[in-house]
Design a protein around this motif. Structure first.
Motif, PDB file in Angstrom:
ATOM      1  N   MET A 211      85.925-107.853  30.112  1.00  0.00           N
ATOM      2  CA  MET A 211      86.457-108.735  28.894  1.00  0.00           C
ATOM      3  C   MET A 211      87.877-107.999  28.580  1.00  0.00           C
ATOM      4  N   GLY A 212      88.223-106.786  28.842  1.00  0.00           N
ATOM      5  CA  GLY A 212      89.509-106.306  28.574  1.00  0.00           C
ATOM      6  C   GLY A 212      90.375-107.116  29.375  1.00  0.00           C
ATOM      7  N   ALA A 213      90.095-107.208  30.548  1.00  0.00           N
ATOM      8  CA  ALA A 213      90.915-108.170  31.543  1.00  0.00           C
ATOM      9  C   ALA A 213      91.312-109.185  31.033  1.00  0.00           C
ATOM     10  N   VAL A 214      90.518-109.906  30.552  1.00  0.00           N
ATOM     11  CA  VAL A 214      90.687-111.290  30.271  1.00  0.00           C
ATOM     12  C   VAL A 214      91.576-111.199  28.768  1.00  0.00           C
ATOM     13  N   ALA A 215      91.303-110.415  28.150  1.00  0.00           N
ATOM     14  CA  ALA A 215      92.156-110.095  26.774  1.00  0.00           C
ATOM     15  C   ALA A 215      93.571-109.763  27.257  1.00  0.00           C
ATOM     16  N   LEU A 216      93.711-108.929  27.992  1.00  0.00           N
ATOM     17  CA  LEU A 216      94.933-108.637  28.602  1.00  0.00           C
ATOM     18  C   LEU A 216      95.906-109.727  28.984  1.00  0.00           C
ATOM     19  N   LEU A 632      74.962-108.980  29.323  1.00  0.00           N
ATOM     20  CA  LEU A 632      76.432-108.798  29.438  1.00  0.00           C
ATOM     21  C   LEU A 632      76.869-107.931  30.543  1.00  0.00           C
ATOM     22  N   TYR A 633      77.864-108.216  31.092  1.00  0.00           N
ATOM     23  CA  TYR A 633      78.410-107.722  32.245  1.00  0.00           C
ATOM     24  C   TYR A 633      79.000-106.265  31.827  1.00  0.00           C
ATOM     25  N   SER A 634      79.489-105.866  30.730  1.00  0.00           N
ATOM     26  CA  SER A 634      79.743-104.826  29.912  1.00  0.00           C
ATOM     27  C   SER A 634      79.790-104.805  28.605  1.00  0.00           C
ATOM     28  N   ILE A 635      79.913-103.725  28.092  1.00  0.00           N
ATOM     29  CA  ILE A 635      79.772-103.917  26.430  1.00  0.00           C
ATOM     30  C   ILE A 635      80.942-103.067  25.648  1.00  0.00           C
ATOM     31  N   ASN A 636      81.630-102.263  26.465  1.00  0.00           N
ATOM     32  CA  ASN A 636      82.778-101.250  25.635  1.00  0.00           C
ATOM     33  C   ASN A 636      83.840-101.549  26.429  1.00  0.00           C
ATOM     34  N   GLU A 637      84.949-102.062  25.646  1.00  0.00           N
ATOM     35  CA  GLU A 637      86.353-101.857  26.319  1.00  0.00           C
ATOM     36  C   GLU A 637      86.829-100.711  25.494  1.00  0.00           C
ATOM     37  N   ALA A 638      86.746 -99.589  26.371  1.00  0.00           N
ATOM     38  CA  ALA A 638      87.209 -98.291  25.622  1.00  0.00           C
ATOM     39  C   ALA A 638      88.345 -97.589  25.764  1.00  0.00           C
ATOM     40  N   GLY A 639      89.372 -98.568  26.103  1.00  0.00           N
ATOM     41  CA  GLY A 639      90.702 -98.150  26.635  1.00  0.00           C
ATOM     42  C   GLY A 639      91.613 -97.863  25.443  1.00  0.00           C
ATOM     43  N   GLN A 640      91.355 -98.381  24.171  1.00  0.00           N
ATOM     44  CA  GLN A 640      92.137 -98.227  23.052  1.00  0.00           C
ATOM     45  C   GLN A 640      91.251 -97.878  21.896  1.00  0.00           C
ATOM     46  N   SER A 641      91.949 -97.522  20.577  1.00  0.00           N
ATOM     47  CA  SER A 641      90.897 -97.282  19.457  1.00  0.00           C
ATOM     48  C   SER A 641      90.748 -98.533  18.888  1.00  0.00           C
ATOM     49  N   SER A 642      91.381 -99.516  19.128  1.00  0.00           N
ATOM     50  CA  SER A 642      91.256-100.699  18.555  1.00  0.00           C
ATOM     51  C   SER A 642      91.301-101.933  19.606  1.00  0.00           C
ATOM     52  N   THR A 643      89.991-102.672  19.774  1.00  0.00           N
ATOM     53  CA  THR A 643      90.060-103.871  20.970  1.00  0.00           C
ATOM     54  C   THR A 643      89.464-104.855  20.340  1.00  0.00           C
ATOM     55  N   ALA A 644      90.088-105.202  19.060  1.00  0.00           N
ATOM     56  CA  ALA A 644      89.607-106.523  18.228  1.00  0.00           C
ATOM     57  C   ALA A 644      89.955-107.811  19.143  1.00  0.00           C
ATOM     58  N   GLU A 645      90.653-107.613  20.400  1.00  0.00           N
ATOM     59  CA  GLU A 645      91.002-108.877  20.960  1.00  0.00           C
ATOM     60  C   GLU A 645      89.967-109.196  21.876  1.00  0.00           C
ATOM     61  N   VAL A 646      89.168-108.325  22.382  1.00  0.00           N
ATOM     62  CA  VAL A 646      88.187-108.535  23.442  1.00  0.00           C
ATOM     63  C   VAL A 646      86.860-109.479  22.949  1.00  0.00           C
ATOM     64  N   ARG A 647      86.482-110.186  23.652  1.00  0.00           N
ATOM     65  CA  ARG A 647      85.283-111.017  23.294  1.00  0.00           C
ATOM     66  C   ARG A 647      84.123-111.051  24.266  1.00  0.00           C
ATOM     67  N   MET A 648      83.055-110.962  23.690  1.00  0.00           N
ATOM     68  CA  MET A 648      81.762-110.622  24.464  1.00  0.00           C
ATOM     69  C   MET A 648      81.303-111.920  24.989  1.00  0.00           C
ATOM     70  N   SER A 649      81.812-113.135  24.371  1.00  0.00           N
ATOM     71  CA  SER A 649      81.740-114.318  24.979  1.00  0.00           C
ATOM     72  C   SER A 649      82.135-114.585  26.328  1.00  0.00           C
ATOM     73  N   ASP A 650      83.295-113.395  26.815  1.00  0.00           N
ATOM     74  CA  ASP A 650      83.918-113.578  28.225  1.00  0.00           C
ATOM     75  C   ASP A 650      83.021-112.765  29.059  1.00  0.00           C
ATOM     76  N   VAL A 651      82.116-112.081  28.671  1.00  0.00           N
ATOM     77  CA  VAL A 651      81.345-111.606  29.919  1.00  0.00           C
ATOM     78  C   VAL A 651      79.834-111.692  29.643  1.00  0.00           C
ATOM     79  N   ILE A 652      79.328-112.654  29.297  1.00  0.00           N
ATOM     80  CA  ILE A 652      77.947-113.130  29.310  1.00  0.00           C
ATOM     81  C   ILE A 652      77.413-113.192  30.355  1.00  0.00           C
ATOM     82  N   ASN A 653      76.261-112.543  30.765  1.00  0.00           N
ATOM     83  CA  ASN A 653      75.414-112.717  32.157  1.00  0.00           C
ATOM     84  C   ASN A 653      74.244-113.389  31.947  1.00  0.00           C
TER      85      ASN A 653
END
Length: 1016
Positions: A211-216, A632-653
């Motif tokens: 989901m972080g990849a999608v947001a980036l 879900l394929y993953s649940i944490n985008e842990a790369g930054q302190s704020s990841t408000a840009e990522v969406r769980m809808s992008d990784v629904i399994n």
């Protein structure tokens, strides 16, 4: 001599003009004769729809000059007679890494090593190393003789190659597979733009999730647009400049699986781009949805090997999905073709390139026609990337890229004799060699009871000698009309018989030889039966393979068809309305068009309705899980302190077996939350557990947006070890400051955008637009009451802190989840207007929960807080009805109020109580029919219904399990037979299904490897 003359002329001629760079000085004599060649009397496949018999192909200086039956051969042309042979366009692969620099993979950031937040790449490039649009394939390309030869042998003449590294991968180049310097093989650079969900070799911490990849990537699109309009006055960014230049090219997106195809297309829709999608070969499992994208595909032929299931315990480690995919993967191209999905075939993803033809023929055996196969290897790839004016067919003006074959290209007996690339000849078998295949009466000295059989392919024959019933394979060397054989004829008298001889006519060989004892003898082989292609083809005919059926989803307990909504009348049940009517004994509920139509007694039965007897049973609305991490394929985008840009809808399994398991526990709706690795997490997805539907169909349409915040130890990462103690914040005080910082920035950002949007068209033309920031967009939505916070929380001090931050900045916290010390601050929560979603009786699993008590839910409710009980756990969600019952046991709640904690109250917290959470006319028909009081430990759902569709039926459970076992048994026997028949196999590997929890972090590279949701 004719063959030798032609070959010599070609080698010499191309050294002079056909393949020399005119701008390069030449050390030697300049000979400017044109490369003029005519191939006559051939069967020429101009393109997949056009075949000419007895035709001529004329090429000059590396390009096709004419093709047809009446072509005039100019004086000076070198003529080759190809009677009985065929000419095809050389194949084209548009997803190649041929000639690209080797990718040096390092350990990616985002794990428990020292995090890398900034890019290590020097220069005015993008802030994130996974964004590499400046990569220019034409510049980094280096011809590779070994790689080129490997592809030429398969019939390929040109490839589109690019660097398979990163999320934005730069552009590609069209190159031929000739052995020459780069100046001569590079046909066109900047052919296409390439993207993926994989960060590749980037060692930066962000992104660490799909989901972080999608947001980036989404943010990069917006940044590039801003940079084009205004950004160049602010900063220099070569990456964004290159990214903008890519937008005029065909865009190719590499997806990891069938759901990745849908995810990629969703990004394309946002930015008005129709991607060409490189798929994974499992698209047939979601064919309807894949077709609906409108995307053309690049499809690999990487069919899985059979599993070695001889050991019963090993077999238990293979999921039904894996078994079915082994059987059905070869039919994927045929299914795509039948559905009308345009696609090109590629050698990419093959374990060995040498598997290409075997796998392609396997696809043809499974229904792909030869014409469709040729189209997918020639005209379609050329058209998709707009290079059909160079390659893909044999039309005048195109490159002279073609192959000469002994037979039908797709025949198992065919031999690729020559591959011509830009008019340069590469010989792989002697096209003038005689075909000696057949059966011969063999006499060696006084032994005349021998037979010599020659089979195989022309130019690559196989030999076998039969002595009575014994079959022996000799060692044979054939050079034009001379032959040499070595064979051990008699095992009782060891030793090698050596024969040498020559051909006397088209049917006889003879000569002399020496027996193992040194005796000199004469020998002969006289033809008795010529080789017959027709007879062999007849005996080799096979019926189309019988395959199992596709399941929705493609896992154990999947459906043969997607369930459909029905008109239902549930009669004489005890109905828990969650409305003022309370619990109604002996009541009826009518469901029509996915809604509750009526609630009452003795309701009339509409025409066509299915009547369900609810006598002695309890009917409730479906359970709603406010805090879940399933599907879900993953649940944490842990790369930054704020990841408000990522969406769980992008990784629904949608293939997760936990969906089915929780339906079996009465759950119909779940909020899929981001984890707790950062203070500001990602945007949640609210889904209905529609088992068999694709991710987008699971989303609750029109639901408000929510986002996950987190407090406590997880977000500080202070307990992750010394190596990672560099990310802000490292203290709870820092968490508070982070919230202030981000919301103040979000307010300023929101005001700037509102000011700009309020300008007139004339004023906008004079004003630089503010940069679109999708992270701040989400935070601005909170300030504007369009997105709502669900916050992971434990201790009272932090709960108070966030409410104070919210009050000071003018927004509200919607829900505190976990909230195990909520009973301490329930009055303050009620005043703030925040709800609590808690565990019923979890405690003592870490220091933050040492003060948790089982009375928490009841105490918060009595203080006026809207309270729900959630799972945060895939297993617990299967028995949320029992978790609700604990509020009766510990807190003295009434049964109805306890039941509302897993139904109406979470609906209120999710702002969906106008649609969900109770049984009332007009609400969604999300219902569960229980065999007992739903709060009883003996209660089990008999039917779970979502919007009038039965997604779980206990009566159907045994049948499904029986069919699952029968299907497994059938496939196991098929795999055993395949191994016995010589098929290569793979060892089963046990993979435990990942059950996500708040703190779990999964790398972006693991998405394609994870097989969540596969059940035996």
């Amino acid at each position: 001599m004719r063959k030798l003359f032609l070959t010599g002329m070609l080698a010499w001629g191309f050294a002079q003009i056909g393949w020399s760079q005119v701008t390069f000085p030449r050390n030697g004599v300049y000979d400017e004769r044109p490369g003029l060649y005519a191939f006559t009397n051939a069967t020429i496949v101009v393109d997949p729809k056009t075949t000419l018999e007895g035709a001529t192909l004329l090429i000059r200086n590396g390009r096709i000059e004419a093709v047809g039956k009446t072509v005039s051969i100019p004086a000076g042309a070198v003529v080759a007679d190809l009677k009985g042979q065929r000419i095809y366009p050389a194949l084209v692969d548009i997803d190649s890494d041929y000639g690209m620099p080797a990718i040096q993979r390092n350990a990616p950031g985002g794990g428990r090593g020292t995090p890398q937040y900034d890019s290590n790449k020097k220069g005015a490039f993008n802030w994130n190393q996974a964004i590499q649009p400046e990569t220019d394939a034409g510049t980094v390309f280096k011809a590779n003789v070994a790689q080129a030869n490997e592809l030429r042998k398969l019939g390929f003449g040109a490839v589109v190659t690019h660097q398979h590294d990163g999320i934005a991968r730069g552009n590609s180049a069209l190159v031929t597979l000739a052995d020459d310097r780069e100046n001569n093989v590079l046909i066109r650079d900047r052919v296409s733009a390439h993207y993926s969900f994989s960060k590749g070799t980037s060692t930066q911490t962000y992104p660490n999730s799909p989901m972080g990849a999608v947001a980036l990537l989404r943010q990069t699109y917006y940044d590039a647009d801003w940079y084009k309009k205004a950004g160049k006055t602010v900063e220099a960014n070569a990456s964004l400049d290159a990214f903008n230049q890519l937008q005029t090219l065909p865009a190719v997106f590499e997806a990891p699986d069938k759901l990745g195809v849908l995810r990629a297309d969703k990004i394309g829709e946002e930015f008005g781009i129709q991607y060409i999608i490189k798929s994974a070969g499992d698209e047939y499992q979601r064919l309807e949805e894949v077709k609906a994208t409108g995307a053309s595909l690049i499809v690999p032929l990487n069919f899985p090997q059979a599993f070695d299931v001889e050991d019963a315990w090993d077999a238990d480690n293979v999921t039904l999905a894996e078994m079915k995919h082994w059987e059905m993967a070869p039919a994927n191209p045929a299914m795509l073709a039948k559905a009308g999905v345009p696609f090109a075939l590629t050698t990419a993803s093959l374990r060995n390139k040498t598997d290409f033809w075997a796998n392609l023929r396997k696809a043809i055996e499974h229904g792909l026609t030869e014409q469709q196969a040729l189209t997918a290897l020639t005209t379609t790839p050329a058209q998709l990337l707009k290079i059909d004016n160079e390659v893909g067919s044999l039309k005048p003006g195109l490159l002279a890229n073609f192959i000469i074959t002994s037979d039908n290209l797709f025949s198992a007996d065919n031999v690729i004799l020559e591959n011509w690339i830009r008019g340069k000849q590469y010989v792989y078998a002697d096209k003038n060699a005689a075909d000696w295949r057949g059966t011969y009466n063999l006499t060696i000295g006084d032994r005349s009871n021998l037979k010599l059989t020659i089979t195989g392919k022309p130019g690559k024959p196989d030999y076998q000698i039969q002595a009575d019933t014994v079959k022996i394979t000799p060692k044979v060397s054939l050079n034009n009309d001379l032959i040499s054989l070595q064979v051990q004829l008699d095992k009782k008298q060891p030793g090698t018989t050596r024969l040498s001889g020559y051909r006397t006519d088209g049917a006889t060989w003879k000569g002399e030889g020496e027996l193992p004892d040194g005796k000199i003898v004469k020998w002969s082989a006289v033809s008795s039966q010529p080789f017959s292609l027709t007879a062999k083809a007849d005996t080799a005919k096979k019926t189309a393979p019988q395959l199992g059926k596709i399941l929705y989803p493609f896992v154990g307990m999947g459906n043969l068809e997607k369930p459909k909504a029905q008109t239902l009348l549930i009669r004489n049940a005890t109905v828990w309305t969650n409305e003022k009517d309370g619990v109604l004994p002996g009541a009826d509920v009518l469901v029509q068009n996915g809604k509750v139509a009526q609630v009452g007694k003795n309701l009339a039965v509409p025409a066509g309705a299915q009547v369900i007897d609810g006598t002695g049973k309890h009917l409730t609305n479906g359970i709603i899980d406010e805090h879940s991490h399933i599907a879900l394929y993953s649940i944490n985008e842990a790369g930054q302190s704020s990841t408000a840009e990522v969406r769980m809808s992008d990784v629904i399994n949608s293939e997760d077996i936990n969906i089915y398991r929780q339906l079996a526990g009465g759950v119909t709706t779940s909020q899929l939350l981001h984890g707790s690795a950062n203070s500001i997490g990602g945007q949640s997805a609210i889904v209905k557990l529609k088992w068999g539907e694709a991710p987008q169909e699971m989303l609750v349409k029109g639901a408000d947006g929510f986002i996950k915040f987190a407090l406590g130890e997880n977000v500080k990462q202070a307990n992750w070890g010394d190596a990672v103690r560099i990310r802000f914040p490292q203290t709870r005080m820092g968490v508070e400051q982070l919230y202030f910082d981000h919301f103040i920035r979000a307010r300023e950002y929101d005001n700037a955008r509102k000011t700009y949007n309020g300008l007139s068209t004339k004023e906008k033309a004079k004003t630089a637009p503010p940069r679109r920031d999708i992270e701040l967009d989400a935070l601005a939505e909170i300030l504007n009451k369009k997105r709502f916070i669900t916050c992971h929380s434990y201790v009272q001090s932090e709960i108070n802190m966030l409410m104070k931050v919210a009050d000071s900045l003018g927004f509200k916290v919607n829900t505190f989840t976990h909230i195990l010390e909520g009973y301490k601050v329930a009055d303050k929560m009620a005043k703030h207007g925040v709800g609590g979603s808690t565990f019923s009786d979890w405690w003592a699993y870490k220091m933050e929960v040492k003060d948790a008590i089982p009375y928490n839910a009841a105490l918060m409710a009595r203080a006026g807080v809207t309270v729900s009980i959630n799972s945060d756990d895939a297993e617990m969600a299967r028995r949320l009805n029992q978790e609700a019952a604990k509020a009766v046991e510990y807190g003295g709640m009434s049964e109805e109020d306890a039941w509302k904690m897993v139904t109406l109250n979470p609906a209120k917290l999710l702002h969906l109580d106008s649609r969900l959470g109770s049984i009332r006319a007009g609400k969604d028909a999300d219902l569960v029919l229980w065999n007992n009081n739903p709060l009883a430990i003996y209660a089990r759902p008999e039917k779970t219904i979502i919007e009038g569709t039965v997604y779980f039926d206990a009566q159907d459970e045994d049948r499904k399990r029986d069919e699952l076992q029968k299907e497994r048994a059938r496939l196991i026997q098929k795999m055993l037979t395949a191994k016995t028949g010589g098929a290569s196999t793979q060892r089963p590997t046990f993979r435990r299904q990942r059950m996500w929890h708040c703190e779990d972090v999964e790398g972006v590279m693991a998405e394609g490897e994870q097989r969540a949701g596969q059940e035996k």
